[in-house]
Design a protein around this motif. Structure first.
Motif, mmCIF file in Angstrom:
data_model
loop_
_atom_site.group_PDB
_atom_site.id
_atom_site.type_symbol
_atom_site.label_atom_id
_atom_site.label_comp_id
_atom_site.label_asym_id
_atom_site.label_seq_id
_atom_site.Cartn_x
_atom_site.Cartn_y
_atom_site.Cartn_z
ATOM 1 N N GLN A 174 -12.506 23.035 9.866
ATOM 2 C CA GLN A 174 -13.253 21.976 10.550
ATOM 3 C C GLN A 174 -14.339 21.411 9.632
ATOM 4 O O GLN A 174 -14.503 20.194 9.524
ATOM 5 N N GLY A 175 -15.076 22.308 8.991
ATOM 6 C CA GLY A 175 -16.166 21.877 8.124
ATOM 7 C C GLY A 175 -15.693 21.003 6.975
ATOM 8 O O GLY A 175 -16.348 20.021 6.603
ATOM 9 N N ARG A 176 -14.531 21.332 6.419
ATOM 10 C CA ARG A 176 -14.006 20.528 5.309
ATOM 11 C C ARG A 176 -13.561 19.146 5.791
ATOM 12 O O ARG A 176 -13.710 18.154 5.063
ATOM 13 N N GLY A 218 -20.978 25.331 5.310
ATOM 14 C CA GLY A 218 -20.771 23.975 4.827
ATOM 15 C C GLY A 218 -20.997 22.941 5.911
ATOM 16 O O GLY A 218 -21.632 21.908 5.681
ATOM 17 N N ALA A 219 -20.488 23.218 7.119
ATOM 18 C CA ALA A 219 -20.662 22.297 8.237
ATOM 19 C C ALA A 219 -22.133 22.201 8.643
ATOM 20 O O ALA A 219 -22.620 21.121 9.003
ATOM 21 N N GLN A 220 -22.839 23.315 8.592
ATOM 22 C CA GLN A 220 -24.265 23.313 8.915
ATOM 23 C C GLN A 220 -25.032 22.396 7.962
ATOM 24 O O GLN A 220 -25.878 21.593 8.382
ATOM 25 N N LYS A 221 -24.730 22.504 6.683
ATOM 26 C CA LYS A 221 -25.452 21.709 5.689
ATOM 27 C C LYS A 221 -25.159 20.218 5.852
ATOM 28 O O LYS A 221 -26.044 19.380 5.624
ATOM 29 N N LEU A 222 -23.943 19.897 6.262
ATOM 30 C CA LEU A 222 -23.612 18.495 6.509
ATOM 31 C C LEU A 222 -24.426 17.955 7.677
ATOM 32 O O LEU A 222 -24.986 16.855 7.617
#
Length: 339
Positions: A174-176, A218-222
């Motif tokens: 999901q994050g990607r 990664g999703a958090q940082k986005l």
């Protein structure tokens, strides 16, 4: 994909309704009667719609916030959940999840070589889950070809996403997918209006802020890097996801305390969440905890009312480590930044 107007998320009722006049679900009445473990008579206060219910909830939380404003002295680090705490639940469930569900098949088919490690982890997780969940979609091996694998991955992600299962590999995929959405401008992260001010206030006092979410790092940082309030990443000292452990497991919070150098002083860490099971686990690890009641959050289940009553109850971050301007109101004054 157009995002829902942010103001709509903020107007959602605490019962999960979409506006005034919607009936309270039958299964929530017990929770209303035992709201937050507090004995209250709601027979005349609640009329059967979310407007009346919200008044009861807000009256109780207003009283509780006055009691807990001074409970956070000595906090040196704050660990925050995302969904229902910093960010509206509907942003996750009605914007991020559907975006990934729509894009996943084409994304995997085009980039299978790049995401093969994640696909393999999802394949193994699906096989392991099959005994408990016989209907979980399985994922064919590489030999089946990119089109078949991509279709299977899409079916698996959609199945898990719609059940809100916290499968680590699925969250990574999901994050990607979201990374491309943020890069293209299709997506922009959203946080509640009090969040940026709280981050600035806490870090200005020398308090470090961390994120712990089921969403990948990664999703958090986005989300925080490209948020509706701008880039909030400079306020964050670290990120944790389910590779650390499950969010309802005390061991996960003990690991976080150790990772941020607080293993010997977990009580100096404040964890903020809207989930009673997570709050209970964090407290078992020695952390301090507060429960958030944000717009659009669901009522706490009746079965969790007694446990919930033990925690401070807040609607915003405003009462947590207020600055010196709040001292006139009898709240703790701002601390000096540590060198």
């Amino acid at each position: 994909m157009a995002q829902e107007n942010n103001s709509n998320w903020e107007k959602r009722e605490l019962s999960g309704g979409d506006g005034h006049g919607k009936k309270v679900p039958e299964g929530e009445w017990e929770a209303v009667r035992h709201l937050l473990g507090c004995a209250m008579s709601v027979g005349t206060a609640v009329t059967g719609d979310t407007a009346g219910l919200k008044k009861v909830v807000e009256a109780y939380l207003t009283a509780r916030e006055g009691e807990v404003a001074g409970c956070f002295a000595g906090v040196e680090a704050v660990v925050l959940d995302i969904e229902g705490t910093t960010t509206p639940i509907p942003f996750v469930t009605e914007t991020l999840f559907p975006y990934a569900e729509k894009k996943v098949e084409g994304f995997v088919k085009e980039k299978l070589a790049e995401v093969d490690d994640v696909v393999q982890a999802m394949r193994l997780a699906a096989a392991a889950d099959q005994k408990e969940f016989p209907d979980v979609p399985q994922i064919a091996g590489r030999a089946a070809g990119a089109a078949k694998v991509a279709a299977d991955v899409a079916a698996n992600l959609i199945w898990n996403s719609q059940k809100n299962r916290k499968v680590t590999a699925m969250k990574e995929l999901q994050g990607r997918i979201w990374r491309e959405g943020y890069a293209s401008g299709d997506l922009k992260g959203y946080v509640y209006p009090d969040v940026p001010a709280a981050f600035k206030r806490w870090t200005g006092q020398g308090v470090k802020c961390y994120i712990y979410s089921s969403g990948s790092v990664g999703a958090q940082k986005l989300l925080f890097g490209q948020s509706s309030a701008g880039n909030l990443l400079p306020y964050l000292s670290g990120h944790f996801d389910t590779t650390t452990g499950g969010k309802r497991e005390a061991a996960s919070y003990a690991k976080i305390a150790a990772a941020i150098g607080r293993q010997d002083a977990p009580a100096s860490v404040l964890f903020l969440t809207d989930i009673v099971g997570e709050a209970t686990a964090a407290r078992a690890a020695g952390m301090r905890v507060a429960l958030l009641h944000r717009p659009a959050n669901h009522l706490i289940d009746a079965a969790d009312q007694s446990a919930a009553a033990a925690f401070p109850q807040l609607r915003t971050f405003d009462a947590i480590l207020p600055d010196e301007d709040a001292a006139a109101d009898g709240r703790p004054a701002k601390r000096r930044r540590k060198n």
